[in-house]
Design an enzyme around this catalytic site. Structure first.
Site, PDB file in Angstrom:
ATOM      1  N   GLU A  38       0.807  -1.286   0.090  1.00 37.00           N
ATOM      2  CA  GLU A  38      -0.051  -0.043  -0.012  1.00 37.00           C
ATOM      3  C   GLU A  38       0.920   1.119  -0.106  1.00 37.00           C
ATOM      4  OE1 GLU A  38      -3.816  -0.357   2.464  1.00 37.00           O
ATOM      5  OE2 GLU A  38      -2.648   1.253   3.576  1.00 37.00           O
TER       6      GLU A  38
ATOM      7  N   GLY B  44     -23.648  49.339  -5.598  1.00 35.61           N
ATOM      8  CA  GLY B  44     -25.040  48.861  -5.863  1.00 35.61           C
ATOM      9  C   GLY B  44     -25.986  49.123  -4.630  1.00 35.61           C
ATOM     10  N   MET B  45     -27.162  48.955  -4.578  1.00 38.56           N
ATOM     11  CA  MET B  45     -27.754  49.017  -3.517  1.00 38.56           C
ATOM     12  C   MET B  45     -27.661  47.998  -2.471  1.00 38.56           C
ATOM     13  SD  MET B  45     -31.864  47.971  -4.783  1.00 38.56           S
ATOM     14  CE  MET B  45     -32.497  48.260  -3.422  1.00 38.56           C
ATOM     15  N   GLY B  46     -28.317  48.301  -1.252  1.00 40.04           N
ATOM     16  CA  GLY B  46     -28.120  47.276  -0.168  1.00 40.04           C
ATOM     17  C   GLY B  46     -29.009  46.143  -0.443  1.00 40.04           C
ATOM     18  N   GLY B  47     -28.264  44.932  -0.286  1.00 42.63           N
ATOM     19  CA  GLY B  47     -29.082  43.849  -0.412  1.00 42.63           C
ATOM     20  C   GLY B  47     -29.067  43.288  -1.970  1.00 42.63           C
TER      21      GLY B  47
ATOM     22  N   GLY C 288     -26.090  42.113  -3.209  1.00 44.91           N
ATOM     23  CA  GLY C 288     -25.613  40.980  -3.433  1.00 44.91           C
ATOM     24  C   GLY C 288     -23.746  41.363  -3.750  1.00 44.91           C
ATOM     25  N   LYS C 289     -23.662  42.721  -3.312  1.00 44.32           N
ATOM     26  CA  LYS C 289     -22.234  43.052  -3.457  1.00 44.32           C
ATOM     27  C   LYS C 289     -21.204  42.187  -2.508  1.00 44.32           C
ATOM     28  CE  LYS C 289     -23.343  47.170  -1.945  1.00 44.32           C
ATOM     29  NZ  LYS C 289     -24.504  46.975  -1.772  1.00 44.32           N
ATOM     30  N   THR C 290     -21.623  42.286  -1.212  1.00 46.42           N
ATOM     31  CA  THR C 290     -20.959  41.604  -0.240  1.00 46.42           C
ATOM     32  C   THR C 290     -20.523  40.210  -0.710  1.00 46.42           C
ATOM     33  OG1 THR C 290     -21.490  42.974   1.651  1.00 46.42           O
ATOM     34  CG2 THR C 290     -20.397  40.970   2.312  1.00 46.42           C
TER      35      THR C 290
END
Length: 957
Positions: A339, A484-487, A489-491
């Protein structure tokens, strides 16, 4: 050593007390057992101090026995040789006879009859005590405990130590945590968990049958499908096994990891079964499994004379990493050596890696086949010498010698690789040693993973777009922005890019929530600089100022190729502090910045700016379906309803996710009702879309949510629990519910967070009942509104919580306005610093216009449960403040010299938490706080002998 995550029973300090002989089991079996108990949240006492000969057994140890609910006594060969173990056992058996205590013997490497009769190894160990006065009671204790129900390793689960420990922990967990409300579901689950590891061929726990079926045909059909699926899986497995009955039985860990496309297994374990199968390798295998590392472990003993399986060689080829556990008898097995040869062949190929683990041998013994390894290997050489003359023909001898040479070469090669040696690592503690190995393997697997989270719908295209803009191959410093705006998906996009590319850089740092952290305190930017430097330099960095941070970045980061993400930037000063100039960084560095404000990027000369792309309708449908149904597409009959929800969300990922989670598990009529309600909420107001999750909460959880949204966001979880519990809430379960509903987040360091849209939604709920009358709001947090309400004496009983940065003007008027808020439960005031250097003499006596409070005005309402007042400018609490509901009091950096003015004797019966850091307080009467649990105080001005009263039940000082 004590694990500390469990909720301990009221009558006991510890769930479990471990009794054991250190020299036999401390670094192996007991180490694993303790950590297994700890990982299950079982509050465990384990004495790690070796008692020296001649020392008296500690009273604290006896007290710990009394304070424990369950005793686990690990009997090993030398247990009875220790008078301290025997005295401990006598005490345990006395407590065991009392109500509420239970003792369990564990027979590790001795049999019950040896303990009962003091025979065999136990008899040899006990023999030295035969003439001692205490021998009689020790024998009695040994006999009593041996008659109790317990566990014997040799006769349980074929002696597999990891499985054996798991069985013990399951039983203890069931007993120490109790049966909850003793309900049907709790009992059923407990029995299911208890029996799941038995030799059952399949299992299924179908919960909430009534709710899922809901009296409908479709619900019952779903339950039927679930059970049929379980039967089908079992049938398929059985058929597969029957077709391959000659193959070895393989144990493969259930994996949560994303397996690499090129490899079937993450790890292949090579080991000598008789040495390590039931102890070290068993623990290592389960530790890898628990981390989601997909692991091959051959559990079938290969019979002598049989050829090593082609399937085994194929499994070696199909594995990314090899862990070779060298033990004393490893080299005695021709199968292990074959092995190993195959492993070393694969190790030389691209993308495979082998790691030797030297369990009870040294690297030099493996390298030179000396010591125990040499003795084990010698049997193969002896076989060659002892062959009958008739078969000792040249062909055979040459083949055998070539094989020996090949095995020796593989042993030498493996010993020269970087690996781990138990004896010289972490003081030989097996559990810690295994954890170190698993951490390294997990790190390696994480670094090579290039897949995307299945729930990140459409992310691959977006990440590829950003990566192309970064142009990794160009040897220059490049900054790009995502706006872009909050929420939107930038992060999420930035994190996916970071995870995808980080292996190509010499250092990396993901700095989240830049806006929020930088504004949280005057040291916010400095803290962020320290985070970046600590991550990049791989050392703990402390700075004196932001300018100090800039200079260190220029000086120390210019030679390191870094991947840096600055998330949620909203001011040019933040970029100047964290990425002020490309010359700070080594060519090849990439800096990714996310923001809602494009002007910040333009002002910092960021030349490439990408707009975040919202979800297409098809992507939104797919994302929504994964949260609502746990699959790619809507369930049959829900297509039209899903389309309506997705069109309402308008491509915003956060809204899609929250609505999918909210509607998951609800029937069609509830969906129709929810969609009708959505029509009444303005499309442009994203926060109002999220209100549906709030509506589904119970009333108490709604109150907790509003407190966090308006007042407590950014607090540490434990501090928030203290405040909320002081106000009468069940905070721990409340925070868990909110976290599960995606309404709050809790960072790795324990800080409460909340998405901006959700925070705004919570604040809007508070405003919406009286949008133009803030004095009627249940929570107040806007300074201008609060000052106007208090200055104009408009306070009333509607207000429950208030957070206020108070200026130095109109102090008495503003203070007076608080008195009318008769149902206020939480008050936080950050008063303008009274400037102690100019306002006070060195002896603490204040000068100038020393503010005073009159004796008739109600300044603080008596309803207060928690009062936090920084820089309190008065010498005493107001005379009119009864404080009979006060549970928490923080008066940091205050002028206070006493809680009450001379002559006042108010007993704060409910006060549990008191903080008086940086204060002029010189005396404290503990008789005024009989139930105080935690006192935090700057003792520089506190003179010894001036504390009155007994400490009583006070827990921390």
């Amino acid at each position: 050593m004590m694990s500390s995550s469990s909720s301990v029973q009221k009558s006991f300090k510890y769930d479990v007390f471990l009794s054991f002989r250190g020299e036999d089991t401390r670094n192996n079996f007991v180490d694993h057992l303790y950590h297994a108990l700890m990982d299950r949240g079982i509050y465990t006492y384990k004495d790690d101090e070796t008692i020296q000969k001649g020392e008296r057994i500690s009273d604290d140890l006896f007290r710990s026995i009394e304070d424990s609910k369950i005793y686990i006594i690990v009997f090993s060969k030398n247990y009875a040789s220790s008078p301290w173990c025997l005295e401990e056992l006598v005490k345990i058996m006395k407590c065991h006879k009392m109500s509420g205590h239970t003792a369990y013997p564990v027979f590790y490497d001795v049999e019950p009859t040896e303990v009962r009769k003091q025979s065999g190894a136990v008899g040899e160990a006990f023999a030295r005590h035969e003439n001692q006065k205490a021998a009689g009671k020790w024998k009695g204790a040994l006999k009593e405990v041996a008659d109790l129900a317990g566990w014997e390793l040799k006769n349980t689960l074929d002696g597999h130590k990891a499985k054996f420990i798991d069985r013990i922990v399951q039983h203890i967990s069931l007993e120490s945590k109790g049966m909850g409300g003793a309900g049907k579901t709790t009992t059923g689950r407990a029995v299911f968990d208890h029996l799941s590891n038995d030799d059952l061929e399949a299992k299924s726990f179908v919960g909430n049958a009534r709710e899922v079926s809901n009296g409908s045909v479709s619900g019952l059909k779903n339950l039927g499908i679930m059970l049929m699926l379980m039967v089908f899986i079992y049938y398929f497995y059985s058929m597969a096994s029957s077709f391959n009955s000659s193959a070895p039985e393989i144990m493969v860990s259930a994996s949560t990891s994303s397996i690499q496309k090129r490899f079937k297994y993450d790890v292949f374990l090579s080991f000598r079964g008789e040495d390590t199968r039931k102890n070290f390798v068993d623990h290592l295998y389960h530790a890898l499994k628990d981390k989601g590392v997909y692991t091959y472990k051959d559990d079938e003993k290969i019979q002598k004379g049989k050829r090593i399986s082609d399937d085994l060689f194929k499994s070696i080829e199909d594995s990314k990493f090899y862990i070779i556990v060298f033990s004393k008898n490893y080299a005695s097995s021709s199968w292990c050596l074959e092995e190993l040869v195959k492993i070393m062949e694969c190790q030389k190929m691209t993308e495979h890696a082998a790691y030797p683990v030297f369990y009870d041998v040294e690297p030099t013994e493996v390298r030179k086949q000396s010591g125990a390894v040499g003795e084990a290997f010698a049997k193969h050489e002896k076989e060659v010498r002892n062959q009958n003359w008739a078969v000792r023909i040249a062909f055979f001898m040459n083949k055998k010698k070539a094989m020996l040479k090949k095995w020796k070469g593989a042993l030498k090669e493996a010993a020269d690789l970087a690996g781990w040696e138990l004896k010289n690592t972490l003081d030989g503690h097996e559990a810690k040693f295994i954890n170190k190995i698993v951490q390294q393997i997990s790190l390696e697997l994480r670094s090579i993973s290039s897949g995307f989270d299945a729930k990140l719908v459409g992310m691959e295209t977006r990440v590829t777009d950003v990566i192309s803009s970064l142009e990794i191959g160009i040897d220059e410093v490049r900054m790009i922005g995502i706006k872009g705006m909050g929420g939107a998906g930038k992060t999420t996009t930035a994190r996916a890019v970071f995870d995808h590319l980080s292996i190509y850089f010499e250092a990396k740092s993901f700095v989240g929530n830049v806006r929020e952290v930088s504004k949280a305190s005057m040291f916010g930017l400095k803290n962020l600089q320290e985070q970046v430097l600590s991550n990049v330099l791989n050392e703990q960095v402390a700075l004196n100022s932001v300018d100090d941070g800039k200079n260190m970045m220029k000086r120390r980061m210019c030679g390191i190729k870094v991947l840096l993400v600055l998330d949620d930037v909203d001011h040019i000063d933040q970029l100047k502090a964290l990425a002020g100039d490309p010359e700070w960084f080594k060519p090849g560095t990439r800096i990714l910045i996310t923001t809602r404000d494009e002007q910040v990027l333009v002002a910092h000369r960021v030349s490439v700016i990408r707009d975040i792309v919202l979800l297409s309708e098809q992507e939104a449908i797919s994302l929504f379906s994964r949260y609502a149904f746990g699959r790619e597409n809507p369930l049959q009959g829900y297509e039209e309803l899903s389309g309506k929800v997705v069109r309402y969300a308008a491509g915003l990922p956060l809204t899609v996710q929250v609505l999918g989670s909210f509607l998951c598990g609800k029937d069609k009529l509830e969906w129709v009702d929810a969609i009708e309600r959505l029509k009444k909420i303005p499309l442009k107001e994203t926060r109002e879309k999220l209100e549906l999750s709030y509506i589904s909460l119970e009333e108490e959880y709604q109150e907790i949510f509003l407190d966090i949204a308006c007042i407590l966001k950014g607090q540490h979880k434990q501090k928030a629990i203290k405040i909320l519990e002081s106000c009468g809430f069940h905070a721990r379960i409340g925070l868990k519910v909110l976290e599960q509903r995606s309404l709050i987040t809790i960072s790795k360091c324990g800080v409460l967070g909340m998405h901006d849209h959700i925070e705004e939604m919570g604040k809007n709920i508070v405003r919406q009942s009286h949008p133009d009358e803030p004095n009627k709001h249940s929570r107040l947090w806007i300074n201008e509104e609060i000052e106007d309400i208090l200055a104009n004496d408009m306070g009333n009983e509607e207000t429950r919580c208030l957070k206020f940065d108070m200026s130095r003007e109109n102090l008495r008027i503003v203070m007076k306005g608080l008195g009318k808020m008769k149902k206020l439960r939480y008050l936080e005031v950050n008063y303008a610093d009274y400037d102690s250097e100019s306002d006070c003499k060195s002896d603490g006596q204040c000068l100038g216009s020393d503010p005073k409070l009159d004796d008739t005005t109600q300044y603080f309402p008596n309803s207060l449960n928690y009062l936090k007042f920084s820089y309190f400018p008065f010498l005493y609490l107001p005379r009119t403040f009864q404080a009979n509901n006060l549970v928490g009091l923080e008066m940091d950096s205050s002028r206070m010299v006493q809680l009450w003015e001379e002559g006042e004797k108010k007993v704060l019966k409910k006060l549990r938490f008191l903080s008086l850091d940086i204060t002029n307080l010189t005396t404290f009467d503990f008789r005024m706080t009989p139930n105080l649990e935690v006192l935090s105080m700057d003792c520089s001005a506190f003179r010894a002998g001036q504390a009155m009263g007994e400490l009583g039940d006070h827990r921390e000082l």
